[in-house]
Scaffold this active site. Sequence first.
Site, PDB file in Angstrom:
ATOM      1  N   SER A  20     -13.838  -2.408  55.288  1.00  0.00           N
ATOM      2  CA  SER A  20     -13.654  -3.145  56.541  1.00  0.00           C
ATOM      3  C   SER A  20     -15.045  -3.537  57.020  1.00  0.00           C
ATOM      4  CB  SER A  20     -12.916  -2.293  57.571  1.00  0.00           C
ATOM      5  OG  SER A  20     -13.507  -1.021  57.684  1.00  0.00           O
ATOM      6  N   GLU A  22     -17.566  -4.799  60.326  1.00  0.00           N
ATOM      7  CA  GLU A  22     -17.729  -4.862  61.786  1.00  0.00           C
ATOM      8  C   GLU A  22     -18.709  -5.978  62.157  1.00  0.00           C
ATOM      9  OE1 GLU A  22     -17.970  -1.105  63.903  1.00  0.00           O
ATOM     10  OE2 GLU A  22     -19.665  -1.913  65.028  1.00  0.00           O
ATOM     11  N   TYR A  54     -17.438  -4.444  71.453  1.00  0.00           N
ATOM     12  CA  TYR A  54     -17.181  -4.745  72.856  1.00  0.00           C
ATOM     13  C   TYR A  54     -18.397  -4.347  73.664  1.00  0.00           C
ATOM     14  CZ  TYR A  54     -13.828  -5.161  76.755  1.00  0.00           C
ATOM     15  OH  TYR A  54     -13.125  -5.546  77.860  1.00  0.00           O
ATOM     16  N   ALA A  56     -20.787  -4.291  77.540  1.00  0.00           N
ATOM     17  CA  ALA A  56     -20.595  -3.784  78.895  1.00  0.00           C
ATOM     18  C   ALA A  56     -20.359  -4.899  79.918  1.00  0.00           C
ATOM     19  CB  ALA A  56     -21.788  -2.938  79.298  1.00  0.00           C
ATOM     20  N   HIS A  82     -12.549  -3.852  69.398  1.00  0.00           N
ATOM     21  CA  HIS A  82     -13.108  -2.662  70.051  1.00  0.00           C
ATOM     22  C   HIS A  82     -12.845  -2.780  71.555  1.00  0.00           C
ATOM     23  CE1 HIS A  82     -16.171  -1.398  66.781  1.00  0.00           C
ATOM     24  NE2 HIS A  82     -15.269  -2.190  66.240  1.00  0.00           N
ATOM     25  N   ARG A 112     -14.915   5.466  74.421  1.00  0.00           N
ATOM     26  CA  ARG A 112     -15.313   5.661  75.815  1.00  0.00           C
ATOM     27  C   ARG A 112     -16.356   4.619  76.199  1.00  0.00           C
ATOM     28  NH1 ARG A 112     -19.469  10.162  77.528  1.00  0.00           N
ATOM     29  NH2 ARG A 112     -20.784   8.515  76.626  1.00  0.00           N
ATOM     30  N   ASP A 114     -20.785   3.629  76.114  1.00  0.00           N
ATOM     31  CA  ASP A 114     -22.032   4.266  76.554  1.00  0.00           C
ATOM     32  C   ASP A 114     -22.125   4.258  78.074  1.00  0.00           C
ATOM     33  OD1 ASP A 114     -23.268   5.083  74.175  1.00  0.00           O
ATOM     34  OD2 ASP A 114     -23.712   2.992  73.698  1.00  0.00           O
ATOM     35  N   ALA A 131     -11.101   7.871  82.085  1.00  0.00           N
ATOM     36  CA  ALA A 131     -12.290   8.730  82.127  1.00  0.00           C
ATOM     37  C   ALA A 131     -12.850   9.012  80.743  1.00  0.00           C
ATOM     38  CB  ALA A 131     -11.946  10.038  82.823  1.00  0.00           C
ATOM     39  N   HIS A 157     -21.964  13.776  68.605  1.00  0.00           N
ATOM     40  CA  HIS A 157     -22.349  12.804  69.633  1.00  0.00           C
ATOM     41  C   HIS A 157     -23.503  13.402  70.434  1.00  0.00           C
ATOM     42  CE1 HIS A 157     -22.049  10.527  73.421  1.00  0.00           C
ATOM     43  NE2 HIS A 157     -21.721   9.539  72.602  1.00  0.00           N
ATOM     44  N   ASP A 166     -17.343  18.700  69.759  1.00  0.00           N
ATOM     45  CA  ASP A 166     -17.182  17.305  69.348  1.00  0.00           C
ATOM     46  C   ASP A 166     -15.938  17.130  68.460  1.00  0.00           C
ATOM     47  OD1 ASP A 166     -18.514  14.952  69.965  1.00  0.00           O
ATOM     48  OD2 ASP A 166     -19.390  14.800  67.968  1.00  0.00           O
ATOM     49  N   GLN A 220     -36.002  -1.449  63.413  1.00  0.00           N
ATOM     50  CA  GLN A 220     -34.899  -1.574  64.377  1.00  0.00           C
ATOM     51  C   GLN A 220     -33.842  -0.504  64.129  1.00  0.00           C
ATOM     52  OE1 GLN A 220     -33.253  -5.524  64.215  1.00  0.00           O
ATOM     53  NE2 GLN A 220     -35.081  -6.415  65.140  1.00  0.00           N
ATOM     54  N   PHE A 224     -32.654   2.416  66.710  1.00  0.00           N
ATOM     55  CA  PHE A 224     -31.252   2.534  67.122  1.00  0.00           C
ATOM     56  C   PHE A 224     -30.707   3.920  66.752  1.00  0.00           C
ATOM     57  CE2 PHE A 224     -26.643   1.455  66.651  1.00  0.00           C
ATOM     58  CZ  PHE A 224     -26.427   1.261  68.000  1.00  0.00           C
ATOM     59  N   HIS A 274     -16.526   1.404  55.901  1.00  0.00           N
ATOM     60  CA  HIS A 274     -16.632   0.456  57.023  1.00  0.00           C
ATOM     61  C   HIS A 274     -18.093   0.021  57.090  1.00  0.00           C
ATOM     62  CE1 HIS A 274     -15.496  -1.254  60.940  1.00  0.00           C
ATOM     63  NE2 HIS A 274     -16.657  -0.811  61.406  1.00  0.00           N
TER      64      HIS A 274
HETATM   65  P1  FAD Z   1     -16.053  10.001  72.586  1.00  0.00           P
HETATM   66  O1  FAD Z   1     -15.414  10.539  71.368  1.00  0.00           O
HETATM   67  O2  FAD Z   1     -15.199   9.588  73.678  1.00  0.00           O
HETATM   68  O3  FAD Z   1     -17.090  11.095  73.077  1.00  0.00           O
HETATM   69  C1  FAD Z   1     -18.118  10.790  74.012  1.00  0.00           C
HETATM   70  C2  FAD Z   1     -18.674  12.070  74.594  1.00  0.00           C
HETATM   71  O4  FAD Z   1     -17.805  12.578  75.576  1.00  0.00           O
HETATM   72  C3  FAD Z   1     -18.869  13.163  73.565  1.00  0.00           C
HETATM   73  O5  FAD Z   1     -20.024  13.867  73.880  1.00  0.00           O
HETATM   74  C4  FAD Z   1     -17.637  13.992  73.739  1.00  0.00           C
HETATM   75  O6  FAD Z   1     -17.802  15.309  73.302  1.00  0.00           O
HETATM   76  C5  FAD Z   1     -17.395  13.888  75.233  1.00  0.00           C
HETATM   77  N1  FAD Z   1     -15.969  13.993  75.605  1.00  0.00           N
HETATM   78  C6  FAD Z   1     -14.983  13.161  75.233  1.00  0.00           C
HETATM   79  N2  FAD Z   1     -13.812  13.576  75.761  1.00  0.00           N
HETATM   80  C7  FAD Z   1     -14.106  14.667  76.476  1.00  0.00           C
HETATM   81  C8  FAD Z   1     -13.346  15.535  77.276  1.00  0.00           C
HETATM   82  N3  FAD Z   1     -12.024  15.384  77.441  1.00  0.00           N
HETATM   83  N4  FAD Z   1     -13.960  16.556  77.872  1.00  0.00           N
HETATM   84  C9  FAD Z   1     -15.267  16.763  77.721  1.00  0.00           C
HETATM   85  N5  FAD Z   1     -16.062  15.960  76.968  1.00  0.00           N
HETATM   86  C10 FAD Z   1     -15.482  14.929  76.383  1.00  0.00           C
HETATM   87  N6  FAD Z   1     -19.969   1.145  72.011  1.00  0.00           N
HETATM   88  C11 FAD Z   1     -19.689   0.014  72.706  1.00  0.00           C
HETATM   89  O7  FAD Z   1     -20.109  -0.134  73.851  1.00  0.00           O
HETATM   90  N7  FAD Z   1     -18.925  -0.988  72.143  1.00  0.00           N
HETATM   91  C12 FAD Z   1     -18.413  -0.872  70.896  1.00  0.00           C
HETATM   92  O8  FAD Z   1     -17.736  -1.794  70.417  1.00  0.00           O
HETATM   93  C13 FAD Z   1     -18.690   0.305  70.142  1.00  0.00           C
HETATM   94  N8  FAD Z   1     -18.177   0.482  68.910  1.00  0.00           N
HETATM   95  C14 FAD Z   1     -18.410   1.660  68.235  1.00  0.00           C
HETATM   96  C15 FAD Z   1     -17.812   1.853  66.984  1.00  0.00           C
HETATM   97  C16 FAD Z   1     -18.023   3.031  66.275  1.00  0.00           C
HETATM   98  C17 FAD Z   1     -17.360   3.205  64.927  1.00  0.00           C
HETATM   99  C18 FAD Z   1     -18.868   4.044  66.820  1.00  0.00           C
HETATM  100  C19 FAD Z   1     -19.130   5.312  66.052  1.00  0.00           C
HETATM  101  C20 FAD Z   1     -19.438   3.868  68.070  1.00  0.00           C
HETATM  102  C21 FAD Z   1     -19.217   2.697  68.794  1.00  0.00           C
HETATM  103  N9  FAD Z   1     -19.766   2.486  70.070  1.00  0.00           N
HETATM  104  C22 FAD Z   1     -19.487   1.318  70.755  1.00  0.00           C
HETATM  105  C23 FAD Z   1     -20.637   3.512  70.668  1.00  0.00           C
HETATM  106  C24 FAD Z   1     -19.870   4.465  71.606  1.00  0.00           C
HETATM  107  O9  FAD Z   1     -19.308   3.744  72.675  1.00  0.00           O
HETATM  108  C25 FAD Z   1     -20.842   5.492  72.151  1.00  0.00           C
HETATM  109  O10 FAD Z   1     -21.312   6.337  71.141  1.00  0.00           O
HETATM  110  C26 FAD Z   1     -20.332   6.288  73.350  1.00  0.00           C
HETATM  111  O11 FAD Z   1     -21.434   7.027  73.890  1.00  0.00           O
HETATM  112  C27 FAD Z   1     -19.239   7.288  73.055  1.00  0.00           C
HETATM  113  O12 FAD Z   1     -17.973   6.717  73.021  1.00  0.00           O
HETATM  114  P2  FAD Z   1     -16.936   7.293  71.930  1.00  0.00           P
HETATM  115  O13 FAD Z   1     -15.593   6.814  72.204  1.00  0.00           O
HETATM  116  O14 FAD Z   1     -17.508   7.024  70.611  1.00  0.00           O
HETATM  117  O15 FAD Z   1     -17.089   8.858  72.146  1.00  0.00           O
END
Ligand code: FAD
Length: 302
Positions: A20, A22, A54, A56, A82, A112, A114, A131, A157, A166, A220, A224, A274
């Site tokens: 796949s 991206e 996606y 911000a 996304h 979630r 950043d 949340a 993470h 995690d 870069q 990152f 991917h």
């Molecule tokens: P999550 O799995 O939600 O975790 C984030 C943090 O919150 C972790 O530390 C986790 O332990 C903690 N956490 C989650 N749930 C709970 C809970 N219930 N209680 C306590 N702690 C909790 N970013 C973008 O802005 N746009 C994109 O399109 C994008 N695409 C991505 C694609 C991939 C494949 C990856 C790996 C990352 C991508 N990101 C993107 C980056 C991502 O948004 C960031 O890394 C962000 O900081 C975390 O979001 P997440 O959903 O990956 O993490």
Amino acid sequence: MMEKSITRLPQTDRAPIRVSFEFFPPKSQEMEQSLWHAVERLAPLSPSFVSVTYGAGGSTRERTHATVARIVKETSLKPAAHLTCVAASRDEVDDVVRTYRQAGVNHIVALRGDPPAGIGTRYEPHPQGYATSTDLIKGIRRLGDFEISVSAYPEKHPESASFDADIDVLKAKIDAGATRAITQFFFDNQVYLRFLERVRAKGINIPIVPGIVPVQNFRQTASFAQKTGASVPQWLAERFEGLEDDIDTRRLVAAAVAAEQVLDLTERGVRDFHFYTMNKADLVFAICHLLGLRAKIEKKAA
Ligand code: FAD
């Protein structure tokens, strides 16, 4: 370096390789052209899906929607959009999901996102927003039968207190309805394989697809990687040493490094990849060729 000693995954040599790709939404006319050049070049490799990241801000988000819509309209590719929880109420996010549904998009990469103030700052959810990524997945599930992919972090993470915490979050995302995880990029295959062992030991059985980033520009990528908590091995830095102004050699080295990585993973039974394309096709196309994929010329039915 990539040792060859770690436990091998069951050999599934005859299973096909699936890839796949991206992409990110373009910011200018010129970037739009380079994105579409990449999409057209990679499409004949018949990826399982192509995903669009996606951002911000409102305008970035519009560009994601427009890119996904164009993929639906002009190609036979299956898009994955996304979606993050950042700076939007649940109603706003739900509207985006409904719009995707109406446009025929059935696959969402649910994240979630950043912290709105930047990586490294504390994440503050929108007061009326989802949340966590788990909440977002539950919300998407309520709106329809979507395929939902999520992130996974082989080096954890950066905000997570521990690996176990995690992996518990990953499990919660799966329990909420995620059916595939795509990993943050990594360069040392041991990192991914150890993560896979940990995840499987916790009873997680969905595909954990390795995210592969061909190193288009070492500086870069390294910068990152530092922000996202991905480690950059010394051997990788050494391979790109002295090539800052030598684009041609850099590209050849990048292809060799990524080829070595994916071929090593296939030897260990990995069949799904991917690719973070950075909207550039050549390196990814070459690596897919080495993986045995061949272009199929196909036109979308009128
Ligand atoms: P999550 O799995 O939600 O975790 C984030 C943090 O919150 C972790 O530390 C986790 O332990 C903690 N956490 C989650 N749930 C709970 C809970 N219930 N209680 C306590 N702690 C909790 N970013 C973008 O802005 N746009 C994109 O399109 C994008 N695409 C991505 C694609 C991939 C494949 C990856 C790996 C990352 C991508 N990101 C993107 C980056 C991502 O948004 C960031 O890394 C962000 O900081 C975390 O979001 P997440 O959903 O990956 O993490």
